[in-house]
Design a protein around this motif. Structure first.
Motif, PDB file in Angstrom:
ATOM      1  N   THR A 256       0.809  -1.219   0.000  1.00 56.51           N
ATOM      2  CA  THR A 256       0.000   0.000   0.000  1.00 56.51           C
ATOM      3  C   THR A 256       0.845   1.274   0.000  1.00 56.51           C
ATOM      4  O   THR A 256       0.291   2.376  -0.078  1.00 56.51           O
ATOM      5  N   ASP A 257       2.155   1.142   0.121  1.00 58.00           N
ATOM      6  CA  ASP A 257       3.033   2.310   0.150  1.00 58.00           C
ATOM      7  C   ASP A 257       3.063   2.972  -1.224  1.00 58.00           C
ATOM      8  O   ASP A 257       3.254   2.305  -2.246  1.00 58.00           O
ATOM      9  N   LYS A 258       2.851   4.287  -1.262  1.00 62.01           N
ATOM     10  CA  LYS A 258       2.827   5.012  -2.529  1.00 62.01           C
ATOM     11  C   LYS A 258       4.217   5.275  -3.085  1.00 62.01           C
ATOM     12  O   LYS A 258       4.363   5.579  -4.278  1.00 62.01           O
ATOM     13  N   LYS A 259       5.228   5.191  -2.241  1.00 63.74           N
ATOM     14  CA  LYS A 259       6.590   5.436  -2.722  1.00 63.74           C
ATOM     15  C   LYS A 259       7.083   4.262  -3.554  1.00 63.74           C
ATOM     16  O   LYS A 259       6.870   3.100  -3.208  1.00 63.74           O
ATOM     17  N   ARG A 260       7.745   4.598  -4.645  1.00 58.38           N
ATOM     18  CA  ARG A 260       8.311   3.591  -5.539  1.00 58.38           C
ATOM     19  C   ARG A 260       9.818   3.796  -5.618  1.00 58.38           C
ATOM     20  O   ARG A 260      10.312   4.931  -5.599  1.00 58.38           O
ATOM     21  N   TYR A 261      10.556   2.691  -5.742  1.00 56.41           N
ATOM     22  CA  TYR A 261      12.018   2.744  -5.778  1.00 56.41           C
ATOM     23  C   TYR A 261      12.534   1.841  -6.901  1.00 56.41           C
ATOM     24  O   TYR A 261      11.865   0.891  -7.313  1.00 56.41           O
ATOM     25  N   ILE A 262      13.727   2.154  -7.354  1.00 62.31           N
ATOM     26  CA  ILE A 262      14.473   1.211  -8.178  1.00 62.31           C
ATOM     27  C   ILE A 262      15.802   0.940  -7.469  1.00 62.31           C
ATOM     28  O   ILE A 262      16.327   1.791  -6.745  1.00 62.31           O
ATOM     29  N   LYS A 263      16.330  -0.252  -7.697  1.00 66.38           N
ATOM     30  CA  LYS A 263      17.619  -0.610  -7.113  1.00 66.38           C
ATOM     31  C   LYS A 263      18.723  -0.063  -8.005  1.00 66.38           C
ATOM     32  O   LYS A 263      18.641  -0.165  -9.239  1.00 66.38           O
ATOM     33  N   ILE A 264      19.728   0.566  -7.394  1.00 65.78           N
ATOM     34  CA  ILE A 264      20.810   1.145  -8.197  1.00 65.78           C
ATOM     35  C   ILE A 264      22.170   0.818  -7.576  1.00 65.78           C
ATOM     36  O   ILE A 264      22.285   0.524  -6.384  1.00 65.78           O
ATOM     37  N   ASP A 265      23.166   0.921  -8.409  1.00 65.05           N
ATOM     38  CA  ASP A 265      24.569   0.878  -7.974  1.00 65.05           C
ATOM     39  C   ASP A 265      25.142   2.256  -8.257  1.00 65.05           C
ATOM     40  O   ASP A 265      25.406   2.601  -9.408  1.00 65.05           O
ATOM     41  N   PRO A 266      25.310   3.116  -7.239  1.00 66.50           N
ATOM     42  CA  PRO A 266      25.736   4.496  -7.469  1.00 66.50           C
ATOM     43  C   PRO A 266      27.055   4.614  -8.232  1.00 66.50           C
ATOM     44  O   PRO A 266      27.278   5.604  -8.944  1.00 66.50           O
ATOM     45  N   ASP A 267      27.925   3.620  -8.073  1.00 65.31           N
ATOM     46  CA  ASP A 267      29.226   3.707  -8.742  1.00 65.31           C
ATOM     47  C   ASP A 267      29.137   3.401 -10.233  1.00 65.31           C
ATOM     48  O   ASP A 267      30.043   3.736 -10.998  1.00 65.31           O
ATOM     49  N   ASN A 268      28.043   2.769 -10.651  1.00 68.68           N
ATOM     50  CA  ASN A 268      27.926   2.362 -12.056  1.00 68.68           C
ATOM     51  C   ASN A 268      26.691   2.919 -12.760  1.00 68.68           C
ATOM     52  O   ASN A 268      26.440   2.584 -13.911  1.00 68.68           O
ATOM     53  N   ILE A 269      25.927   3.759 -12.077  1.00 66.37           N
ATOM     54  CA  ILE A 269      24.717   4.301 -12.687  1.00 66.37           C
ATOM     55  C   ILE A 269      25.067   5.226 -13.848  1.00 66.37           C
ATOM     56  O   ILE A 269      26.062   5.958 -13.821  1.00 66.37           O
ATOM     57  N   SER A 270      24.265   5.205 -14.872  1.00 63.08           N
ATOM     58  CA  SER A 270      24.503   6.029 -16.053  1.00 63.08           C
ATOM     59  C   SER A 270      24.269   7.508 -15.734  1.00 63.08           C
ATOM     60  O   SER A 270      23.172   7.884 -15.309  1.00 63.08           O
ATOM     61  N   PRO A 271      25.271   8.383 -15.942  1.00 67.78           N
ATOM     62  CA  PRO A 271      25.059   9.822 -15.722  1.00 67.78           C
ATOM     63  C   PRO A 271      23.957  10.376 -16.621  1.00 67.78           C
ATOM     64  O   PRO A 271      23.233  11.279 -16.216  1.00 67.78           O
ATOM     65  N   GLU A 272      23.844   9.826 -17.835  1.00 67.87           N
ATOM     66  CA  GLU A 272      22.806  10.296 -18.759  1.00 67.87           C
ATOM     67  C   GLU A 272      21.422   9.986 -18.202  1.00 67.87           C
ATOM     68  O   GLU A 272      20.512  10.816 -18.257  1.00 67.87           O
TER      69      GLU A 272
ATOM     70  N   LEU B 246      20.654   9.439 -15.002  1.00 63.61           N
ATOM     71  CA  LEU B 246      20.450  10.209 -13.782  1.00 63.61           C
ATOM     72  C   LEU B 246      20.120  11.667 -14.107  1.00 63.61           C
ATOM     73  O   LEU B 246      19.291  12.298 -13.438  1.00 63.61           O
ATOM     74  N   ASN B 247      20.751  12.206 -15.139  1.00 66.11           N
ATOM     75  CA  ASN B 247      20.430  13.562 -15.585  1.00 66.11           C
ATOM     76  C   ASN B 247      18.979  13.630 -16.061  1.00 66.11           C
ATOM     77  O   ASN B 247      18.246  14.580 -15.759  1.00 66.11           O
ATOM     78  N   HIS B 248      18.554  12.607 -16.819  1.00 64.02           N
ATOM     79  CA  HIS B 248      17.167  12.543 -17.294  1.00 64.02           C
ATOM     80  C   HIS B 248      16.209  12.453 -16.112  1.00 64.02           C
ATOM     81  O   HIS B 248      15.161  13.136 -16.088  1.00 64.02           O
ATOM     82  N   TYR B 249      16.548  11.649 -15.127  1.00 67.76           N
ATOM     83  CA  TYR B 249      15.722  11.489 -13.928  1.00 67.76           C
ATOM     84  C   TYR B 249      15.534  12.830 -13.205  1.00 67.76           C
ATOM     85  O   TYR B 249      14.414  13.208 -12.836  1.00 67.76           O
ATOM     86  N   LEU B 250      16.623  13.566 -13.005  1.00 67.86           N
ATOM     87  CA  LEU B 250      16.527  14.855 -12.308  1.00 67.86           C
ATOM     88  C   LEU B 250      15.805  15.901 -13.153  1.00 67.86           C
ATOM     89  O   LEU B 250      15.039  16.707 -12.620  1.00 67.86           O
ATOM     90  N   SER B 251      16.043  15.891 -14.446  1.00 71.61           N
ATOM     91  CA  SER B 251      15.404  16.874 -15.337  1.00 71.61           C
ATOM     92  C   SER B 251      13.893  16.726 -15.338  1.00 71.61           C
ATOM     93  O   SER B 251      13.171  17.709 -15.540  1.00 71.61           O
ATOM     94  N   LEU B 252      13.403  15.518 -15.096  1.00 72.27           N
ATOM     95  CA  LEU B 252      11.966  15.287 -14.996  1.00 72.27           C
ATOM     96  C   LEU B 252      11.452  15.459 -13.569  1.00 72.27           C
ATOM     97  O   LEU B 252      10.380  16.034 -13.347  1.00 72.27           O
ATOM     98  N   SER B 253      12.213  14.996 -12.598  1.00 69.91           N
ATOM     99  CA  SER B 253      11.737  14.962 -11.218  1.00 69.91           C
ATOM    100  C   SER B 253      11.694  16.346 -10.573  1.00 69.91           C
ATOM    101  O   SER B 253      10.735  16.666  -9.850  1.00 69.91           O
ATOM    102  N   ILE B 254      12.700  17.178 -10.818  1.00 70.33           N
ATOM    103  CA  ILE B 254      12.766  18.478 -10.136  1.00 70.33           C
ATOM    104  C   ILE B 254      11.606  19.385 -10.544  1.00 70.33           C
ATOM    105  O   ILE B 254      10.921  19.943  -9.672  1.00 70.33           O
TER     106      ILE B 254
END
Length: 357
Positions: A325-341, A343-351
């Motif tokens: 029932t939790d409305k929060k959604r997550y994805i599993k990530i590896d911060p050392d290997n995440i694609s900068p492109e 992550l940039n897309h994620y922030l450009s939409l989320s902010i």
């Protein structure tokens, strides 16, 4: 009809090319019965900004005032108003109908600073979004503020006595309404900068499960803004968007969509595919509920602010929750290997989603 001209320094009061900013004064709210007695407008041209006021000196002046304004208006492509979509533009249109004056506002692009300000209500916490409130937010303080409604009796008195004191009061109110709409245009910088994708974010991952981000934008934010959720901190300052993402470290659940393919083992408190449960007594199993059909996963997780994962190109990614029932959604990530492109897309939409209405 009086026509008063003011010249302003363009460097302090710049209006974009092909744009005209205007404000009307009326004798009430009924465009059918109560006339417009003043229109103030401003525009920039040849390194100057001009502010004009058209003022009716008698009840017969309104048609001249409207004709003069409409003639000037058609030299521009964009109209800038404060609550003009709901008041000024409709009022002018209705008054023009009474005089059989031809006016078509659909030709113009329209920017309503009131509507733009309302988009910022998540980050600009004001009790009211009147022009005076927004001026104060930007650090503009009028020595004395009189509302347009209070000036109706002043104008009627002026028609009888032609007092210079009354005229000055009427002109000053309209002049300041128009003048201070010019710096209010800086409010447009928030949405423009937040949606700007010309520059990409820079990232740095810290060991305390935070990803720091930073980027330069097109122009300065007029006032520094701070915004925080339990998983993201954002600062808008000068020409910089910066902040941090707080990752969740622990165990979350991936809930299966095909719940009909599972049964729940009451004794072992676990689910099992139906085809593997044929030999288990009926008394020890039951139909699996949605909240029981999950696989636990341990790791670092990034909070998603979108319900539509396709916008983030996550059609094939597993989405995790703490509970069904939790409305929060997550994805599993590896911060050392995440694609900068990505992550940039994620922030450009989320902010913009977080900060704008």
């Amino acid at each position: 009809m009086k026509k008063i001209k003011h010249i302003l320094p363009k460097e302090s009061y710049f209006i974009p090319n092909h744009s005209i900013l205007f404000d009307i004064e009326t004798l009430g709210f009924s465009s059918k019965y109560q006339p417009i007695y003043m229109i103030g407008y401003a525009y920039s041209s040849n390194n100057q900004t001009y502010l004009y006021q058209l003022f009716s000196e008698s009840n017969d002046d309104e048609i001249n005032l409207l004709n003069e304004f409409l003639h000037k208006l058609h030299s521009f492509q964009t109209m800038i108003t404060f609550n003009g979509q709901m008041f000024d533009i409709l009022y002018i249109k209705n008054r023009c109908k009474l005089y059989d004056l031809d006016v078509d506002f659909s030709y113009f692009e329209s920017i309503d600073l009131f509507l733009q300000a309302k988009k910022l209500s998540k980050i600009i916490a004001l009790d009211h979004y009147k022009q005076k409130n927004l001026e104060e937010f930007l650090g503009i303080h009028r020595e004395e503020y009189i509302s347009g409604g209070e000036l109706i009796s002043v104008y009627k008195k002026y028609l009888q006595h032609s007092s210079k004191e009354d005229l000055d009061m009427l002109l000053l109110h309209n002049y300041e309404d128009v003048l201070y709409m010019i710096p209010l245009m800086k409010l447009l910088h928030y949405e423009m900068n937040l949606k700007d994708t010309s520059n990409s974010f820079n990232f740095k991952y810290e060991s305390d499960q935070r990803i720091f981000f930073y980027k330069e934008v097109l122009t300065d934010f007029p006032v520094t803004i701070y915004y925080e959720t339990d998983t993201m901190f954002i600062q808008l300052k000068k020409n910089i968007i910066q902040g941090s993402l707080k990752l969740y470290q622990g165990t979350l659940k991936y809930f299966f969509s095909n719940t009909k393919d599972y049964v729940y083992l009451t004794k072992d408190e676990m689910i099992l595919p139906k085809q593997l449960a044929d030999n288990i007594p009926a008394s020890e199993k039951c139909v699996a509920k949605k909240e029981q059909c999950f696989a636990p996963c341990e790791g670092l997780f990034l909070n998603l602010f979108f319900t539509d994962q396709s916008k983030l190109h996550l059609q094939n990614e597993k989405i995790y929750q703490s509970e069904y029932t939790d409305k929060k959604r997550y994805i599993k990530i590896d911060p050392d290997n995440i694609s900068p492109e990505w992550l940039n897309h994620y922030l450009s939409l989320s902010i913009p989603l977080l900060l704008l209405k």
